[in-house]
Design a protein around this motif. Structure first.
Motif, PDB file in Angstrom:
ATOM      1  N   ARG A  46       0.843  -1.211   0.000  1.00 30.80           N
ATOM      2  CA  ARG A  46       0.000   0.000   0.000  1.00 30.80           C
ATOM      3  C   ARG A  46       0.871   1.253   0.000  1.00 30.80           C
ATOM      4  NH1 ARG A  46      -2.849  -3.189   3.642  1.00 30.80           N
ATOM      5  NH2 ARG A  46      -1.954  -2.088   5.419  1.00 30.80           N
ATOM      6  N   LEU A  47       1.923   1.216   0.778  1.00 28.26           N
ATOM      7  CA  LEU A  47       2.835   2.360   0.857  1.00 28.26           C
ATOM      8  C   LEU A  47       3.496   2.603  -0.501  1.00 28.26           C
ATOM      9  CD1 LEU A  47       4.018   4.427   2.838  1.00 28.26           C
ATOM     10  CD2 LEU A  47       5.799   2.773   3.381  1.00 28.26           C
ATOM     11  N   ALA A  52       3.685   7.257  -5.671  1.00 26.72           N
ATOM     12  CA  ALA A  52       3.574   8.083  -6.875  1.00 26.72           C
ATOM     13  C   ALA A  52       2.695   9.309  -6.649  1.00 26.72           C
ATOM     14  CB  ALA A  52       3.012   7.250  -8.025  1.00 26.72           C
ATOM     15  N   GLU A  53       1.761   9.236  -5.724  1.00 22.97           N
ATOM     16  CA  GLU A  53       0.819  10.320  -5.493  1.00 22.97           C
ATOM     17  C   GLU A  53       1.246  11.253  -4.365  1.00 22.97           C
ATOM     18  OE1 GLU A  53      -2.694   8.136  -4.547  1.00 22.97           O
ATOM     19  OE2 GLU A  53      -2.720   7.118  -6.482  1.00 22.97           O
ATOM     20  N   MET A  54       2.412  11.010  -3.773  1.00 25.26           N
ATOM     21  CA  MET A  54       2.822  11.772  -2.595  1.00 25.26           C
ATOM     22  C   MET A  54       4.059  12.620  -2.880  1.00 25.26           C
ATOM     23  SD  MET A  54       2.476   8.927   0.405  1.00 25.26           S
ATOM     24  CE  MET A  54       2.607  10.127   1.713  1.00 25.26           C
ATOM     25  N   GLU A  55       4.184  13.646  -2.068  1.00 22.46           N
ATOM     26  CA  GLU A  55       5.405  14.442  -2.083  1.00 22.46           C
ATOM     27  C   GLU A  55       6.527  13.565  -1.510  1.00 22.46           C
ATOM     28  OE1 GLU A  55       5.988  17.563  -3.171  1.00 22.46           O
ATOM     29  OE2 GLU A  55       3.935  17.576  -3.937  1.00 22.46           O
ATOM     30  N   PRO A  56       7.747  13.677  -2.016  1.00 19.31           N
ATOM     31  CA  PRO A  56       8.852  12.851  -1.517  1.00 19.31           C
ATOM     32  C   PRO A  56       9.057  12.953  -0.004  1.00 19.31           C
ATOM     33  CG  PRO A  56       9.501  13.940  -3.536  1.00 19.31           C
ATOM     34  CD  PRO A  56       8.151  14.500  -3.161  1.00 19.31           C
ATOM     35  N   ALA A  57       8.936  14.137   0.559  1.00 21.78           N
ATOM     36  CA  ALA A  57       9.157  14.304   1.993  1.00 21.78           C
ATOM     37  C   ALA A  57       8.069  13.570   2.796  1.00 21.78           C
ATOM     38  CB  ALA A  57       9.183  15.774   2.374  1.00 21.78           C
ATOM     39  N   ALA A  58       6.843  13.659   2.341  1.00 19.06           N
ATOM     40  CA  ALA A  58       5.736  12.977   3.028  1.00 19.06           C
ATOM     41  C   ALA A  58       5.903  11.464   2.919  1.00 19.06           C
ATOM     42  CB  ALA A  58       4.395  13.419   2.440  1.00 19.06           C
ATOM     43  N   PHE A  59       6.303  11.015   1.744  1.00 18.11           N
ATOM     44  CA  PHE A  59       6.524   9.574   1.580  1.00 18.11           C
ATOM     45  C   PHE A  59       7.666   9.117   2.475  1.00 18.11           C
ATOM     46  CE2 PHE A  59       8.815   6.028  -0.294  1.00 18.11           C
ATOM     47  CZ  PHE A  59       7.801   5.078  -0.316  1.00 18.11           C
ATOM     48  N   ARG A  60       8.735   9.890   2.547  1.00 16.51           N
ATOM     49  CA  ARG A  60       9.890   9.523   3.375  1.00 16.51           C
ATOM     50  C   ARG A  60       9.473   9.365   4.827  1.00 16.51           C
ATOM     51  NH1 ARG A  60      13.088   6.315   3.807  1.00 16.51           N
ATOM     52  NH2 ARG A  60      13.006   6.418   1.583  1.00 16.51           N
ATOM     53  N   LEU A  62       6.497   8.488   5.976  1.00 19.32           N
ATOM     54  CA  LEU A  62       5.749   7.228   6.088  1.00 19.32           C
ATOM     55  C   LEU A  62       6.688   6.027   5.987  1.00 19.32           C
ATOM     56  CD1 LEU A  62       2.526   7.919   3.967  1.00 19.32           C
ATOM     57  CD2 LEU A  62       2.734   7.806   6.456  1.00 19.32           C
ATOM     58  N   ALA A  63       7.633   6.097   5.078  1.00 19.54           N
ATOM     59  CA  ALA A  63       8.581   4.989   4.911  1.00 19.54           C
ATOM     60  C   ALA A  63       9.445   4.815   6.152  1.00 19.54           C
ATOM     61  CB  ALA A  63       9.460   5.223   3.673  1.00 19.54           C
ATOM     62  N   ASP A  64       9.893   5.922   6.724  1.00 19.76           N
ATOM     63  CA  ASP A  64      10.694   5.843   7.950  1.00 19.76           C
ATOM     64  C   ASP A  64       9.880   5.258   9.104  1.00 19.76           C
ATOM     65  OD1 ASP A  64      12.859   6.876   6.611  1.00 19.76           O
ATOM     66  OD2 ASP A  64      12.649   8.923   7.438  1.00 19.76           O
ATOM     67  N   ALA A  65       8.632   5.672   9.221  1.00 19.62           N
ATOM     68  CA  ALA A  65       7.757   5.136  10.279  1.00 19.62           C
ATOM     69  C   ALA A  65       7.543   3.632  10.070  1.00 19.62           C
ATOM     70  CB  ALA A  65       6.418   5.866  10.283  1.00 19.62           C
ATOM     71  N   PHE A  66       7.370   3.226   8.828  1.00 21.48           N
ATOM     72  CA  PHE A  66       7.195   1.798   8.530  1.00 21.48           C
ATOM     73  C   PHE A  66       8.464   1.023   8.896  1.00 21.48           C
ATOM     74  CE2 PHE A  66       7.572  -1.833   5.622  1.00 21.48           C
ATOM     75  CZ  PHE A  66       6.422  -2.544   5.976  1.00 21.48           C
ATOM     76  N   ASP A  67       9.623   1.551   8.519  1.00 21.93           N
ATOM     77  CA  ASP A  67      10.891   0.891   8.856  1.00 21.93           C
ATOM     78  C   ASP A  67      11.053   0.745  10.366  1.00 21.93           C
ATOM     79  OD1 ASP A  67      11.547   0.632   6.186  1.00 21.93           O
ATOM     80  OD2 ASP A  67      12.919   2.349   6.156  1.00 21.93           O
ATOM     81  N   GLU A  68      10.687   1.784  11.102  1.00 24.50           N
ATOM     82  CA  GLU A  68      10.782   1.732  12.563  1.00 24.50           C
ATOM     83  C   GLU A  68       9.834   0.666  13.121  1.00 24.50           C
ATOM     84  OE1 GLU A  68       9.967   4.642  16.348  1.00 24.50           O
ATOM     85  OE2 GLU A  68      10.771   5.549  14.512  1.00 24.50           O
ATOM     86  N   LYS A  69       8.656   0.602  12.557  1.00 23.61           N
ATOM     87  CA  LYS A  69       7.671  -0.400  12.986  1.00 23.61           C
ATOM     88  C   LYS A  69       8.216  -1.817  12.747  1.00 23.61           C
ATOM     89  CE  LYS A  69       2.940  -1.913  11.970  1.00 23.61           C
ATOM     90  NZ  LYS A  69       1.716  -1.595  11.202  1.00 23.61           N
TER      91      LYS A  69
END
Length: 174
Positions: A46-47, A52-60, A62-69
């Motif tokens: 899903r992430l 493709a629809e997100m700003e790079p900073a916003a995606f980063r 979310l990606a960082d939060a997912f990695d931490e999880k």
């Protein structure tokens, strides 16, 4: 005298019960790990779709939060695996302590002065192995060991997960 400690543990009612319980706990952890892995893979997909629809900073973020999880989940599941290993060791110690008097009685009855693990003996006459005799007595005296008080398990080393009771599974299914 000789005794095969591993065979004794694997063939007594007591040892077999401990093994069944540990195997059930392992199977539960493997199932939990599989479920968590599937959930994480779906979340990652899903992430990736949102990227493709997100700003790079916003995606980063979310990606960082997912990695931490994922890192937290792995640590929790590894702690659960270590806890199962400690449980196995504790079960073996309880078993050995419980059968000690039975083994001691057999040693005294046979007039032996030492007992060795038969797996470490290269050659011996068969009548010095008392594994089957001890197994029968342990089964008769202790049954499946259900009446023997087990020491409490050590506290879980799982990192604080914000109050969640569920911990993620390790990819190897342990």
């Amino acid at each position: 005298m000789t005794i095969d400690q591993e065979r004794l543990f694997q063939t007594t009612l007591f040892g077999r019960r401990l093994q069944r319980e540990l195997n059930a706990a392992r199977a539960d952890l493997i199932a939990e790990n599989t479920r968590i892995q599937e959930e994480l893979e779906a979340e990652e997909a899903r992430l990736t779709e949102q990227r493709a629809e997100m700003e790079p900073a916003a995606f980063r973020e979310l990606a960082d939060a997912f990695d931490e999880k994922v890192t937290t989940i792995r640590a929790e599941q590894e702690a659960k695996t270590r806890q199962l290993q400690r449980r196995q060791e504790r079960d073996q110690q309880v078993f050995n302590a419980a059968i000690g008097p039975v083994v001691r009685d057999v040693v005294e009855e046979r007039g032996a002065s030492v007992i060795l693990d038969s797996r470490a003996i290269l050659l011996a006459v068969s009548d010095i192995d008392v594994t089957d005799l001890v197994r029968m007595r342990v089964d008769s005296l202790l049954g499946d060991g259900g009446a023997i008080a087990m020491p409490p398990e050590e506290p879980d080393e799982t990192p604080d997960n914000g109050g969640s009771e569920t911990a993620p599974a390790e990819e190897e299914g342990q």
